[in-house]
Design a protein around this motif. Structure first.
Motif, mmCIF file in Angstrom:
data_model
loop_
_atom_site.group_PDB
_atom_site.id
_atom_site.type_symbol
_atom_site.label_atom_id
_atom_site.label_comp_id
_atom_site.label_asym_id
_atom_site.label_seq_id
_atom_site.Cartn_x
_atom_site.Cartn_y
_atom_site.Cartn_z
ATOM 1 N N GLN A 81 -7.417 30.385 7.294
ATOM 2 C CA GLN A 81 -8.357 30.437 6.179
ATOM 3 C C GLN A 81 -9.223 31.681 6.354
ATOM 4 N N GLY A 120 -23.913 33.330 2.962
ATOM 5 C CA GLY A 120 -22.786 32.610 2.366
ATOM 6 C C GLY A 120 -21.726 32.269 3.397
ATOM 7 N N LEU A 121 -21.481 33.192 4.324
ATOM 8 C CA LEU A 121 -20.519 32.938 5.394
ATOM 9 C C LEU A 121 -20.990 31.788 6.280
ATOM 10 N N CYS A 153 -16.437 38.976 3.617
ATOM 11 C CA CYS A 153 -17.885 39.051 3.789
ATOM 12 C C CYS A 153 -18.265 40.388 4.406
ATOM 13 N N THR A 185 -12.858 36.453 9.005
ATOM 14 C CA THR A 185 -13.750 37.131 8.075
ATOM 15 C C THR A 185 -13.723 38.627 8.328
ATOM 16 N N SER A 225 -22.998 29.352 5.466
ATOM 17 C CA SER A 225 -22.888 28.107 4.701
ATOM 18 C C SER A 225 -21.436 27.622 4.640
ATOM 19 N N TRP A 226 -20.499 28.547 4.502
ATOM 20 C CA TRP A 226 -19.070 28.208 4.486
ATOM 21 C C TRP A 226 -18.670 27.520 5.783
ATOM 22 N N ARG A 263 -12.673 34.211 4.607
ATOM 23 C CA ARG A 263 -13.739 34.472 3.645
ATOM 24 C C ARG A 263 -14.122 35.940 3.771
#
Length: 239
Positions: free
Chosen positions: A60, A74-75, A64, A36, A77-78, A62
């Protein structure tokens, strides 16, 4: 030789400085990665490079901005939604504002609190719960020598790093019965982008790669060994 095949690490602030060095080191050791950072473009480029260079790993990501509470939620929750819990958490992301407590702006105060303390707290809680269930894992909190040697010209930064130190101690005691390790990495002056333009010679700093090597050394210890903290300073003292 240490290999981290079939282990998964999450790294915050993964595209620059210490985070990038740690990311590259763990990829070279065969670790799958959850990355991230703020820039989706930088994360995609890094994913392509790593998966091309190190066959067999998966990356993978995200994007943020952890300074934004909603994006941080949101991070979290991911990560909670991942089918497999991370084996390694590297709480690396941080910001430095050179201002005293009495003279800082409200934004300086709140942003450092959010990024430097609230972010590792929430991520450690979310990931730590899953590590507790699985009875395995390793959390690394990247702190600062300011957590031991207060810097009055960077007041809230110092306070947040003291808080990270406390968080690390508490997590270690909470997770010890579940075979989860917790380590605090405590760097002195490190040659990252925050020192761009300086005239100070490079050998007056430690390098991001030194932090990555310290983490790899901890991960290579026997199952019964937990490195509680590592202090790394420049050989000539802090700049």
């Amino acid at each position: 030789m240490l290999r981290l095949t079939h282990r998964t690490a999450i790294i915050t602030g993964a595209t620059k400085g210490m985070g990038l060095a740690i990311t590259k080191k763990l990829a070279a050791l065969g670790c799958d990665l959850l990355l991230t950072a703020r820039s989706k473009e930088d994360l995609q480029k890094l994913k392509t490079i790593l998966e091309t260079q190190y066959a067999g790993i998966t990356v993978q990501y995200r994007a943020c901005d952890v300074a934004d509470a909603a994006q941080l939620d949101g991070l979290v929750s991911w990560l909670i939604g991942m089918a497999t819990a991370p084996d390694i958490l590297i709480n690396n992301v941080g910001i430095f504002k050179p201002a005293s407590v009495l003279d800082e702006t409200e934004n300086d105060f709140l942003s450092q609190l959010q990024v430097n303390y609230i972010t590792p707290h929430l991520l450690s809680r979310a990931v730590g719960r899953r590590m507790r269930e699985n009875r395995r894992g390793h959390i690394f909190n990247i702190s600062s020598i300011a957590s031991r040697e207060p810097v009055s010209s960077a007041g809230t930064y110092t306070v947040t790093k003291f808080a990270v130190r406390g968080l690390t101690h508490v997590l270690r005691e909470e997770l010890r019965p579940y075979h989860v390790k917790v380590t605090e990495i405590i760097p002195g002056s490190t040659l990252t982008s925050s020192w761009e333009g300086t005239n100070i010679p490079a050998d007056r700093f430690i390098l991001p790669a030194d932090i990555a090597e310290a983490i790899a050394a901890c991960l290579g210890m026997s199952e019964g060994a937990n490195v509680e903290e590592i202090v790394i300073k420049p050989k000539y003292g802090n700049s």
